[in-house]
Scaffold this motif. Structure first.
Motif, short mmCIF file in Angstrom:
data_model
loop_
_atom_site.label_atom_id
_atom_site.label_comp_id
_atom_site.label_asym_id
_atom_site.label_seq_id
_atom_site.Cartn_x
_atom_site.Cartn_y
_atom_site.Cartn_z
N UNK A 1 -31.86 39.72 -56.91
CA UNK A 1 -30.94 39.37 -55.82
C UNK A 1 -31.49 38.24 -54.97
N UNK A 2 -32.80 38.28 -54.69
CA UNK A 2 -33.43 37.20 -53.92
C UNK A 2 -33.37 35.90 -54.71
N UNK A 3 -33.71 35.97 -55.98
CA UNK A 3 -33.66 34.78 -56.85
C UNK A 3 -32.26 34.18 -56.85
N UNK A 4 -31.26 35.03 -57.04
CA UNK A 4 -29.87 34.59 -57.09
C UNK A 4 -29.46 33.92 -55.78
N UNK A 5 -29.81 34.52 -54.65
CA UNK A 5 -29.43 33.95 -53.36
C UNK A 5 -30.10 32.59 -53.15
N UNK A 6 -31.39 32.51 -53.41
CA UNK A 6 -32.10 31.25 -53.21
C UNK A 6 -31.57 30.17 -54.14
N UNK A 7 -31.27 30.56 -55.36
CA UNK A 7 -30.81 29.60 -56.35
C UNK A 7 -29.40 29.11 -56.03
N UNK A 8 -28.52 30.04 -55.71
CA UNK A 8 -27.11 29.69 -55.53
C UNK A 8 -26.80 29.14 -54.14
N UNK A 9 -27.40 29.71 -53.10
CA UNK A 9 -26.98 29.39 -51.74
C UNK A 9 -28.01 28.64 -50.91
N UNK A 10 -29.21 28.48 -51.43
CA UNK A 10 -30.22 27.70 -50.71
C UNK A 10 -30.62 26.48 -51.53
N UNK A 11 -30.33 26.50 -52.82
CA UNK A 11 -30.72 25.38 -53.66
C UNK A 11 -32.22 25.31 -53.87
N UNK A 12 -32.87 26.48 -53.79
CA UNK A 12 -34.32 26.55 -53.95
C UNK A 12 -34.66 27.30 -55.24
N UNK A 13 -35.66 26.82 -55.95
CA UNK A 13 -36.11 27.47 -57.18
C UNK A 13 -37.41 28.21 -56.88
N UNK A 14 -37.34 29.52 -56.65
CA UNK A 14 -38.58 30.25 -56.36
C UNK A 14 -39.48 30.31 -57.58
N UNK A 15 -40.77 30.35 -57.34
CA UNK A 15 -41.73 30.61 -58.41
C UNK A 15 -41.86 32.13 -58.54
N UNK A 16 -41.37 32.68 -59.65
CA UNK A 16 -41.37 34.13 -59.85
C UNK A 16 -42.60 34.49 -60.68
N UNK A 17 -43.47 35.30 -60.13
CA UNK A 17 -44.74 35.63 -60.77
C UNK A 17 -44.93 37.15 -60.75
N UNK A 18 -45.27 37.72 -61.91
CA UNK A 18 -45.57 39.14 -61.97
C UNK A 18 -46.90 39.43 -61.28
N UNK A 19 -47.02 40.65 -60.79
CA UNK A 19 -48.23 41.03 -60.05
C UNK A 19 -49.50 40.85 -60.88
N UNK A 20 -49.42 41.08 -62.19
CA UNK A 20 -50.64 40.97 -62.99
C UNK A 20 -51.08 39.53 -63.21
N UNK A 21 -50.28 38.56 -62.76
CA UNK A 21 -50.67 37.15 -62.84
C UNK A 21 -50.98 36.56 -61.47
N UNK A 22 -50.91 37.38 -60.44
CA UNK A 22 -51.04 36.88 -59.07
C UNK A 22 -52.39 36.21 -58.84
N UNK A 23 -53.45 36.77 -59.40
CA UNK A 23 -54.79 36.25 -59.13
C UNK A 23 -55.00 34.84 -59.68
N UNK A 24 -54.12 34.40 -60.58
CA UNK A 24 -54.27 33.07 -61.18
C UNK A 24 -53.66 31.97 -60.31
N UNK A 25 -53.02 32.34 -59.19
CA UNK A 25 -52.29 31.38 -58.38
C UNK A 25 -53.19 30.68 -57.37
N UNK A 26 -52.80 29.46 -57.03
CA UNK A 26 -53.36 28.77 -55.88
C UNK A 26 -52.34 28.92 -54.76
N UNK A 27 -52.59 29.86 -53.84
CA UNK A 27 -51.59 30.21 -52.84
C UNK A 27 -51.26 29.05 -51.91
#
Length: 849
Positions: free
Chosen positions: A624-650
């Protein structure tokens, strides 16, 4: 050990799983040999593999070319551009005149005609709205083959007395994902172990559509192209019966409606239940003949009109839910023994055929019921104590337009007011719309505006309240009489697109934050390199046409900050694209409020959103968050599973969003990294389980009541074992609408123009209001329940609690919300809180206490 031995025995090869047509059909059924069987087109027997959506469509196309009984059409496309297929099936000599048949069918609903003797019943067969409940779509191969190729008196009687609309896959994107999963995880020898990978999908499951929405909850809300195309076709025909084929847990048997008798919507006529029970006898008979276990009048209900099996009930038809125990893959060990995919398909085929028999035998009753349903609407409306509802549109053109478009798709008429009206003590401007009760969709009008709070049975399978005007945050009221009511002669059809003159170079430009698409327009401009500021307080600026007032949240675009040569042309293009006026400002000196160079003009930047998902997070609410951001904000969120979180540069992200879920699988190092990131200036948002995580990690300074805390408030003294289910029903909040008080001075409330805001609540987890000043952005009112059922004990605990809390954390900001602001994509009111957090979450400095 005994269980393991059983599993070892049930290792079957491909060939032993293949079932010929004789397994599915009785031996006396004869088929036209010129009509290709499913195997002839697919290359395998039905049930041997999970059919891919492209294969399913191809087979339906082949049948339509080979059979003169079938018309094939594509009625729409999914998000992933897969075709939504509809087969229209009737006797070969009647198919060329199918449009006249359709018009005659609809004519009965508006002229009290009793000429139904020779008219066919319309039967809509819908399969597998949940992609991983695929026995339905696989059974549709056999149903379509039967309708195209069967010979003899029985099929002739069926085709001469019905028009069958066959929808072989209600969720093509989900079905495609699941077929790939099930097929790619099976071997030459099949494993029935429930724990094998084939039977346990990764997150997110293919139950859902592209954006991870449950399409079986979208028939009323129409957020997705699958639903919009389907509803358009539904109202072209208004079927008498609509079937909805599902699956449930492997250890169940087979369910068909009626559901729990006391749990139908009160607006649904009792005759609907009578017809459902009559049809059920046909399913029981055929399943008895095949020694199949089944049950009725348990577990499932007919309350929420947004499901496939209930939407027909408020549209003059009879919706029927089927639930087959699922093999999930190709075979699975259950408490009833090995459950094969082929067996699940056969059960769905059997009840499809029994539906046809029921439609023939009950044709006259179904037609008469539907005609009565619509032709009585005017009389029923005249018996009401009010004329209809008035809805205020105000300044947000997009929000009211989407609301009216939704009504129109459901064949509901709304008429613009031509002069102001006072109703129920409220004033409504000429931007308002009147929705009369006296129209064919009388019952549906009542249902979508209903604020009923108590019912004969207060236990619900799904939501208990869905008042659309509350979801859109639109003020509305009952209109008691026609006195003083002046409306346009014709119903609202579509919004007139406003034209704008091209902008000229100037000192600055500004636009209001009121419109629902303002966040998307701002984000579009920011991504194009436009530099912008947000006015944190109201101001009056000088313009070419006099003075212009800008409310808090207005976006100011000063010329002195721009580096793009064509920036003014970009503004002109944006206002035309989004329908939001951008107004010129001729001086930085204002006549009222802060000047344009003031520190209260906060910088706004395009958000870079990290959306955390994975096992433990709700795929629905992340979607639902992805859909709202994509459709009504024009933003593409970076969707990351919890088991990949440690690989991110926050530091690459400006915002982190935690939807509902359990985030405890994040490591201690991950949690430390999140805290450090917020302290350095990040904005983190959490709702429901996401907010709980923030409190547990002491990032959000708040207290909460757990579900157990809330449940403990109920008096259980003297209850017997038989009271257990009733108590559980009282203790939960199964989807109701609550009212909150809004701090309209807070940046997170920009664009809201009422000091109350309806929210959707489907959890008893509750944030408590903070004692610290300035941080309670939303608080539940003293009498918060607006619509739907919630036990008085729970209402008392909700009252006065926190709806949304926000405060600083180091140089960053933390925001926690008790409820889901983007529930099922249609909560246009509360979703603005999330976009405000994206653009203005950094603009306030408040200590959480």
């Amino acid at each position: 050990m005994r269980f393991m031995l059983t599993i070892m025995v049930v290792l079957l090869s491909f060939s032993s799983m293949a079932k010929p047509l004789s397994y599915y059909f009785e031996q006396d059924v004869q088929f036209d040999p010129t009509i290709p069987t499913p195997e002839a087109v697919l290359g395998y027997q039905v049930g041997e593999w999970h059919v891919r959506h492209d294969q399913l469509v191809r087979y339906m196309e082949v049948l339509a070319k080979k059979s003169d009984r079938i018309n094939f059409e594509i009625i729409g496309r999914t998000h992933e551009q897969r075709p939504l297929v509809m087969l229209t099936i009737t006797a070969a000599n009647k198919l060329p005149n199918i449009e006249q048949t359709r018009q005659a069918h609809l004519a009965r609903l508006s002229n009290n005609s009793d000429k139904t003797k020779d008219q066919p019943a319309v039967v809509w067969m819908g399969y597998s709205v949940h992609g991983n409940e695929s026995s339905g779509s696989n059974a549709s191969l056999l149903v379509a083959y039967y309708l195209a190729a069967a010979q003899g008196a029985e099929i002739d009687e069926l085709l001469n007395n019905t028009v069958i609309l066959l929808d072989p896959s209600l969720n093509p994107d989900g079905l495609a994902r699941f077929a790939n999963w099930a097929n790619s995880n099976r071997g030459m020898n099949l494993s029935s172990d429930p724990k094998t990978r084939e039977h346990v999908e990764n997150w997110p499951s293919s139950r859902t559509n592209h954006y991870w929405f449950d399409l079986n909850r979208d028939w009323l809300l129409l957020q997705h192209p699958e639903s919009r195309a389907r509803i358009a076709k539904f109202h072209q025909w208004k079927p008498n019966i609509l079937t909805d084929f599902h699956e449930m847990g492997p250890n169940s048997s087979y369910f068909f409606q009626p559901g729990i008798p006391s749990r139908k919507h009160p607006i649904t006529p009792d005759e609907n239940v009578t017809l459902t029970k009559a049809i059920a006898n046909y399913h029981a008979k055929t399943l008895d003949e095949n020694n199949a276990l089944y049950f009725t009048e348990e577990s499932f209900d007919d309350f929420y009109y947004g499901k496939g099996s209930t939407y027909p009930d408020v549209n003059g038809g009879v919706g029927i839910l089927f639930e087959q125990a699922s093999s999930r893959g190709h075979i699975q060990e259950t408490i009833n023994g090995p459950l094969s995919f082929a067996f699940t398909i056969k059960n769905q085929l059997l009840t499809s055929l029994s539906t046809f028999k029921a439609a023939i035998d009950n044709r006259q009753a179904l037609l008469d019921y539907q005609a009565k349903f619509y032709n009585q609407a005017a009389d029923l409306a005249s018996d009401e104590s009010f004329e209809g509802y008035v809805v205020e549109g105000a300044s947000d053109n997009t929000r009211i337009k989407h609301f009216l478009e939704l009504l129109k798709q459901h064949q509901i008429n709304a008429y613009p007011l031509t002069k102001p009206l006072k109703a129920n003590g409220k004033s409504f401007s000429t931007h308002s719309y009147f929705v009369p009760l006296a129209q064919p969709q009388y019952r549906l009008v009542k249902a979508i505006f209903s604020e009923q709070k108590n019912f004969a049975d207060n236990t619900f399978y799904d939501v208990s309240g869905w008042t659309l005007a509350h979801a859109f945050n639109l003020p509305f009221a009952k209109v008691k009489s026609n006195w003083g009511l002046d409306v346009a002669d014709t119903a609202w059809n579509k919004a007139v697109k406003t034209s704008f003159s091209d902008l000229k170079n100037g000192y600055a430009f500004g636009f209001a934050w009121d419109d629902y698409l303002a966040p998307k327009m701002l984000n579009t401009l920011l991504k194009q390199g436009i530099k912008a500021r947000v006015a944190l307080s109201s101001l009056t600026a000088k313009s070419t046409s006099g003075e212009v007032n800008f409310e808090p949240g207005s976006i100011i675009i000063p010329a002195g900050l721009q580096t793009n040569i064509d920036w003014v042309a970009q503004l002109s293009k944006a206002q035309s694209e989004f329908g939001i006026a951008i107004k010129p400002i001729t001086s930085g000196l204002t006549s009222k409020g802060a000047d344009l160079g003031s520190r209260s003009m906060a910088v706004v930047s395009a958000p870079k959103v990290l959306l955390i998902g994975g096992q433990g997070a709700s795929q629905y609410e992340v979607g639902e968050v992805w859909y709202y951001l994509d459709r009504f904000v024009g933003a593409a969120p970076t969707i990351v599973e919890m088991n990949r979180f440690s690989s991110l540069e926050l530091s690459d992200y400006s915002h982190i969003v935690l939807a509902h879920g359990n985030y405890n699988s994040l490591s201690d190092a991950d949690k430390v990294a999140i805290k450090s990131w917020v302290r350095k200036g990040g904005v983190i948002w959490g709702h429901k389980g996401g907010a709980k995580f923030l409190v547990d990690q002491q990032i959000l300074k708040a207290s909460y009541l757990s579900r157990q805390d809330v449940a403990s408030a109920f008096n259980t003294t003297g209850l017997s074992y038989g009271d257990k289910d009733h108590l559980a029903g009282r203790q939960r909040i199964a989807g109701a609408i609550f009212n909150t008080h809004v701090d309209l001075t807070h940046p997170l409330s920009f664009s809201l123009n009422r000091n109350t805001l309806p929210v959707f609540k489907n959890s008893t987890w509750l944030l408590e209001a903070s004692d610290a000043p300035f941080v309670n952005v939303l608080t539940y009112t003293k009498k918060p329940l607006l619509a739907g059922f919630t036990d008085a004990v729970n209402v008392d605990q909700v009252a006065g609690g926190a709806g949304l809390i926000a405060h600083s954390y180091g140089r960053g900001t933390v925001i926690g919300m008790t409820d889901d602001p983007v529930f099922r994509g249609y909560w246009y009111g509360t979703s603005r809180l999330l976009s405000n957090a994206l653009f203005f979450g950094h603009t306030f400095r408040v200590n959480g206490g």
